[in-house]
Design a protein around this motif. Structure first.
Motif, mmCIF file in Angstrom:
data_model
loop_
_atom_site.group_PDB
_atom_site.id
_atom_site.type_symbol
_atom_site.label_atom_id
_atom_site.label_comp_id
_atom_site.label_asym_id
_atom_site.label_seq_id
_atom_site.Cartn_x
_atom_site.Cartn_y
_atom_site.Cartn_z
ATOM 1 N N TYR A 36 0.851 -1.178 0.000
ATOM 2 C CA TYR A 36 0.000 0.000 0.000
ATOM 3 C C TYR A 36 0.892 1.235 0.000
ATOM 4 O O TYR A 36 2.003 1.223 0.523
ATOM 5 N N GLN A 38 0.791 5.547 0.798
ATOM 6 C CA GLN A 38 0.053 6.681 1.348
ATOM 7 C C GLN A 38 0.772 7.957 0.967
ATOM 8 O O GLN A 38 1.848 8.256 1.493
ATOM 9 N N GLY A 43 -5.414 8.913 1.969
ATOM 10 C CA GLY A 43 -5.547 7.594 2.569
ATOM 11 C C GLY A 43 -4.644 6.581 1.887
ATOM 12 O O GLY A 43 -4.107 6.831 0.813
ATOM 13 N N LEU A 44 -4.478 5.444 2.536
ATOM 14 C CA LEU A 44 -3.702 4.373 1.933
ATOM 15 C C LEU A 44 -4.383 3.894 0.652
ATOM 16 O O LEU A 44 -5.602 3.786 0.587
ATOM 17 N N PHE A 89 3.587 0.748 2.724
ATOM 18 C CA PHE A 89 3.290 -0.276 3.721
ATOM 19 C C PHE A 89 3.204 -1.635 3.046
ATOM 20 O O PHE A 89 2.472 -1.808 2.067
ATOM 21 N N GLN A 98 -9.359 -8.369 1.362
ATOM 22 C CA GLN A 98 -8.515 -7.294 1.863
ATOM 23 C C GLN A 98 -8.867 -6.861 3.265
ATOM 24 O O GLN A 98 -8.390 -5.847 3.748
ATOM 25 N N LEU A 101 -6.056 -7.009 7.467
ATOM 26 C CA LEU A 101 -4.680 -6.917 7.009
ATOM 27 C C LEU A 101 -3.726 -6.825 8.190
ATOM 28 O O LEU A 101 -4.021 -6.197 9.195
ATOM 29 N N PHE A 103 -0.110 -5.309 8.856
ATOM 30 C CA PHE A 103 0.774 -4.359 8.203
ATOM 31 C C PHE A 103 2.170 -4.362 8.797
ATOM 32 O O PHE A 103 2.372 -4.687 9.964
ATOM 33 N N GLY A 104 3.122 -3.934 7.999
ATOM 34 C CA GLY A 104 4.422 -3.552 8.503
ATOM 35 C C GLY A 104 4.350 -2.132 9.036
ATOM 36 O O GLY A 104 3.289 -1.503 9.024
ATOM 37 N N LYS A 105 5.490 -1.607 9.486
ATOM 38 C CA LYS A 105 5.505 -0.294 10.121
ATOM 39 C C LYS A 105 5.454 0.846 9.132
ATOM 40 O O LYS A 105 5.226 1.995 9.510
#
Lengths: 113, 120
Positions: A36, A38, A43-44, A89, A98, A101, A103-105
């Motif tokens: 993703y 941003q 927004g993402l 992300f 979806q 989810l 997520f990573g940082k």
């Protein structure tokens, strides 16, 4: 539990440089993988995804290949532009849906002219 | 494309007050919305799944009495942080799922731009 680890930012590159943002995951099953993006003040947005091993997701010049053997999904772009400056992300979930989810940082990318 | 509006984008409040964050899908109906939270230098973490017309489903460790979620219509979900404390200061993001047909592969997720909450 399942998790996503992506490289720490911020990453600063000059325009037209090659970009790699590393992402590795830990999962008990066979997740779908996502990137993703941003942009500032927005927004993402889904950038690309891959749902099974060896799949390559691509969009807007970005690519990422689902590597089961290394549990990785590194994001690459051959020539970045100033407009690519954003936070990226990496994420995973199951079933292609979806929702839910993990997520990573996030990795902040700044591209200088 | 589909748009999700999240409001406010930034809020500063005193400890003990309640804060409401709105998430609206502007041009599609969303039977499901998600609320995430991101602490500084941490991952975006799912807090709860909001379903229109029914109670929200909270992730483990998230206090449902502190984070009240209301999804009263197909285009609006609200998150209320009750009796906010400084440790609730975080970045909150919502997302709305647009479904077309029964297949999961046809659905798409659209995110709001987030709300930065600072509790003094």
């Amino acid at each position: 539990g399942d998790s996503v680890t992506q490289m720490e930012g911020p990453v600063t590159l000059s325009e037209e440089a090659f970009l790699t943002i590393n992402c590795t995951y830990t999962a008990t099953g066979y997740p779908s993988l996502f990137w993703y993006v941003q942009y500032p003040g927005e927004g993402l947005q889904l950038l690309l995804k891959a749902t099974k091993a060896d799949d390559k997701g691509s969009n807007k010049g970005f690519e990422a290949t689902y590597r089961k053997e290394t549990t990785s999904f590194h994001l690459e772009k051959g020539s970045v532009q100033v407009s690519d400056s954003a936070v990226y992300f990496c994420a995973l979930n199951y079933g292609g849906s979806q929702g839910n989810l993990i997520f990573g940082k996030g990795t902040k990318l700044s591209v200088k002219p | 494309g589909a748009v999700v509006s999240q409001h406010p984008s930034r809020v500063i409040c005193k400890s003990g007050t309640s804060v409401k964050i709105e998430c609206r899908s502007l041009d599609f109906q969303a039977t499901t919305m998600f609320w995430y939270r991101q602490f500084p230098k941490q991952s975006l973490m799912l807090m709860a799944t909001s379903n229109e017309g029914s109670k929200a489903t909270y992730e483990q460790g998230v206090e449902k009495d502190k984070f009240l979620i209301n999804h009263a219509s197909l285009t609006l979900s609200t998150l209320t942080v009750t009796s906010a404390h400084p440790e609730d200061s975080s970045f909150y993001i919502c997302s709305a799922r647009r479904s077309r047909g029964a297949s999961a592969t046809n659905e798409k997720l659209f995110f709001g731009s987030g709300t930065q909450l600072s509790v003094l």
